[in-house]
Design a protein around this motif. Structure first.
Motif, short mmCIF file in Angstrom:
data_model
loop_
_atom_site.label_atom_id
_atom_site.label_comp_id
_atom_site.label_asym_id
_atom_site.label_seq_id
_atom_site.Cartn_x
_atom_site.Cartn_y
_atom_site.Cartn_z
N HIS A 195 -0.95 6.93 -0.31
CA HIS A 195 0.15 7.01 -1.54
C HIS A 195 0.36 6.58 -2.95
CE1 HIS A 195 0.07 4.97 2.83
NE2 HIS A 195 0.50 5.35 3.17
N THR A 196 -0.28 8.29 -2.83
CA THR A 196 0.25 8.15 -4.89
C THR A 196 0.76 9.24 -5.08
OG1 THR A 196 -2.54 9.51 -4.92
CG2 THR A 196 -1.88 7.16 -5.04
N ARG A 240 0.77 -1.42 0.12
CA ARG A 240 0.02 0.09 -0.02
C ARG A 240 0.80 1.40 0.01
NH1 ARG A 240 -2.96 -0.16 4.81
NH2 ARG A 240 -4.43 -1.57 3.85
N GLU A 241 2.21 1.25 0.86
CA GLU A 241 3.13 2.30 1.09
C GLU A 241 3.34 3.18 0.04
OE1 GLU A 241 2.16 0.53 3.33
OE2 GLU A 241 1.80 1.25 4.88
N SER A 243 0.06 -3.42 4.13
CA SER A 243 0.69 -2.48 4.78
C SER A 243 2.31 -2.63 5.11
CB SER A 243 -0.41 -1.44 5.82
OG SER A 243 0.41 -0.24 5.84
N ASP A 263 7.44 4.51 4.72
CA ASP A 263 6.87 6.16 3.76
C ASP A 263 9.05 6.40 4.76
OD1 ASP A 263 5.03 4.98 3.93
OD2 ASP A 263 2.99 6.66 5.41
#
Lengths: 511, 129
Positions: free
Chosen positions: A282-283, A275-276, A312, A317
């Protein structure tokens, strides 16, 4: 068998070239000459090479042909040309790492991977351009000249192994070696429509690889197909007693995994979409076209029987800030060896400057801006009073990233993401904005920090430019990367009715 | 400061040993921002003779980079051990056997200056210290 109709050898993959060599349909001299001709015609524009010596290459090719004619037992790579990123030291062959500080240096020994390719009978075509000391994501930080993307000469070919990516995509080499510290194999491969793999850290020798960030640097293959990359990887991989961080374990069986993957044998494979890395929330900074190609590729895998779920990994990040502390810190230490005393450039040695002044003047003149920035940043991050807040904290974040991978791999066999958030950007667009340049590495950094294998395989075009699909796997499970990448490659080639790189050749023919 | 040779690949050592320089000239505990003087001081420590133009340019760029990398401070890392390396190898040893070194004359042909079968370096005696 019919006579080969394709007169342009430089559009063929290495496996086919090897078959023709073994069958006597071509010779190493003919093959090497074809690439040299192509280099002579194209490289003034592309800037893929820093050093090419046609006479030496042809002489070497002639030796291999003579050995074959004499009936000697030759390996499957014998007679195949190859290009090496200029970060690998090569005995007697100029090696600069893209820097003025090593201009004219002829190393007295071969890197282990260079020696292994030599022993396998390959012909060194030349040394490819790169960001200085592999610091960059566009090859614009080369001290010599920028490299251009064969898909659009006004755009960058990725970096830091951009000379290798441009050479292979442009038909100036059948395959090449690059190095990957934070994405420097995978991102240029993605941006030029190639397959590029960063092996498990320690799985390929770093002996003779001019060090940038020693806990991250890893050499690997860049090729036109997954199978070619697997063949090249198997040829260079394996334990090397000269590299104390080399893993003493067998090289995973990669060619077989690629062949099985190409047959679409993915039933039961558990795929985690990170997802990240381009998922919901996170786009920012990602091209919509890149995300669309990646989404389609994930659906393709599901269609082949893979179980797909979102995963996830929150610590990802912080991969970018952690990397841009750890890598400059290690670089500031590694680059201390370039002081103008034992090899390379020396400036100011005229009797009027002290030893320290000569060192400082040499480094000032020999290093480019990005190298200097990273040395200063690394010196700061390691300095007393700041060490815990920066370098030490980054190392702890590195642990968190590795833990995210470990827990993800409890549930899935591979993790997937875009390789690069964007397609190739125009030359000059990010050159004086370090943070914009660093953002190019967003997707490739987590696997680098955790030391895990990761491959980039082409998954189509966006805005007419190649998009890469990244597959990450647990340590020493490089075969999973190849298996999944080969499945993607075979399915997309079948749907397209041709290879992605054929599109580039067609454009060139039409121009 | 030790200066390992290019063929040295024992990357597992932390660079900290080299990096723990005294940088008290920077002050302590401050976070954001690297001024021109800070960059000049760090460059001196790293033996880089940066020009005035570079100092101006880099100070701005590096402050922006430093702000970005300071994000690592957001992580909750209580009780998290630092990770220096991806491979859990310690104490890689080998037999203590003498093997040939690179030929001296070959190495010296690549030196910036050589004399009497040795690297020739600028004079160090008579410098301040």
């Amino acid at each position: 068998m019919s006579t080969p109709v394709n007169t342009d050898l430089t559009t063929l993959d290495a496996a086919e070239l090897g078959r023709r060599l073994a069958a006597g349909e071509t010779s190493s001299v003919e093959l090497t000459q074809a690439y040299l001709d192509r280099i002579a015609a194209q490289d003034d524009v592309l800037g893929a090479y820093l050093h090419v010596d046609p006479e030496v290459a042809l002489a070497r090719a002639g030796e291999v042909d003579a050995a074959r004619a004499a009936g000697e037992e030759l390996g499957p790579l014998a007679g195949l040309p190859v290009a090496l990123k200029d970060v690998f030291v090569t005995e007697g062959v100029p090696t600069t790492s893209g820097s003025r500080i090593l201009e004219g240096w002829r190393p007295p020994y071969d890197a282990t991977v260079a020696a292994r390719l030599k022993a396998a009978g390959t012909v060194l075509l030349g040394k490819t351009n790169m960001d200085e000391f592999a610091m960059g994501s566009s090859t614009e930080n080369s001290a010599y000249r920028p490299t251009r993307n064969p898909w659009d000469p006004d755009r960058i070919p990725g970096g830091s192994s951009g000379g290798s990516s441009a050479a292979v995509a442009g038909g100036l080499a059948p395959w090449a070696l690059g190095t990957d510290t934070g994405g420097s194999i995978r991102q240029p491969a993605a941006l030029t429509g190639l397959v590029g793999h960063k092996p498990t850290y320690g799985a390929v020798s770093r002996y003779g690889l001019i060090a940038f960030s020693s806990s991250l640097d890893q050499a690997g293959p860049m090729a036109r197909t997954v199978l070619d990359a697997a063949v090249l990887h198997e040829a260079i991989g394996g334990h090397d007693p000269r590299d104390s961080t080399s893993i003493d374990a067998p090289v995973p069986v990669l060619v077989k995994a690629s062949q099985e993957g190409a047959r679409g044998e993915l039933a039961g494979l558990r795929v985690g979409v990170v997802r990240e890395l381009g998922g919901d929330g996170h786009t920012d900074g990602y091209d919509a076209g890149v995300l669309e190609r990646v989404r389609e590729t994930v659906e393709l895998l599901a269609g082949m029987g893979a179980e797909v779920r979102e995963v996830s990994c929150p610590a990802f990040d912080l991969a970018l800030p952690a990397y841009y502390l750890i890598a400059p810190s290690e670089a500031s230490s590694n680059l201390a060896r370039f002081e103008g005393m034992r090899f390379g450039l020396r400036v100011g040695d005229d009797g009027s400057h002290s030893l320290e002044e000569v060192m400082s003047l040499t480094r000032e003149q020999g290093f480019g801006p990005e190298v200097k920035r990273r040395i200063v940043l690394g010196t700061y991050a390691l300095s007393a009073g700041y060490y815990d807040a920066y370098y030490g904290q980054a190392q702890k974040v590195r642990t968190l990233i590795t833990r995210d991978f470990t827990s993800a791999f409890d549930d899935v066999d591979v993790l997937v993401s875009p390789t690069s958030p964007t397609v190739a950007w125009p030359i000059g667009a990010r050159v004086d904005d370090p943070l914009a340049m660093y953002a190019a590495d967003l997707c490739t950094l987590p696997a680098s920090l955790a030391g895990l294998p990761a491959i980039s395989v082409p998954c189509g075009l966006s805005e007419g430019l190649p998009v890469g699909f990244q597959v990450m796997a647990p340590a020493l499970s490089d075969d999973r990367c190849y298996r999944v990448a080969a499945a993607v490659e075979a399915a997309l080639d079948a749907a397209r009715g041709s290879r992605l790189l054929d599109e580039l050749a067609n454009r060139e023919a039409a121009a | 400061m030790s200066t390992p040779s290019p063929q040295e690949t024992t990357g597992s050592q932390a660079p900290a040993a080299l990096g723990r320089e005294d940088t008290t000239g920077l002050g302590r505990g401050g976070t954001a921002g690297l001024g021109r003087e800070d960059v000049a001081h760090l460059a001196r420590l790293a033996r880089l003779a940066l020009t005035d133009e570079e100092l101006d340019h880099f100070a701005g760029q590096l402050s922006a980079v430093l702000d970005a990398v300071a994000e690592v401070g957001k992580a909750d890392v209580d009780d998290v051990p630092p990770m220096t390396h991806a491979v859990p190898l310690t104490n890689v040893t080998r037999e203590d056997v003498v093997t040939p070194s690179l030929p001296r004359d070959v190495v010296l042909t690549q030196a910036p200056a050589a004399e009497d079968d040795r690297f020739r370096v600028p004079q160090i005696l008579g410098e301040e210290e």
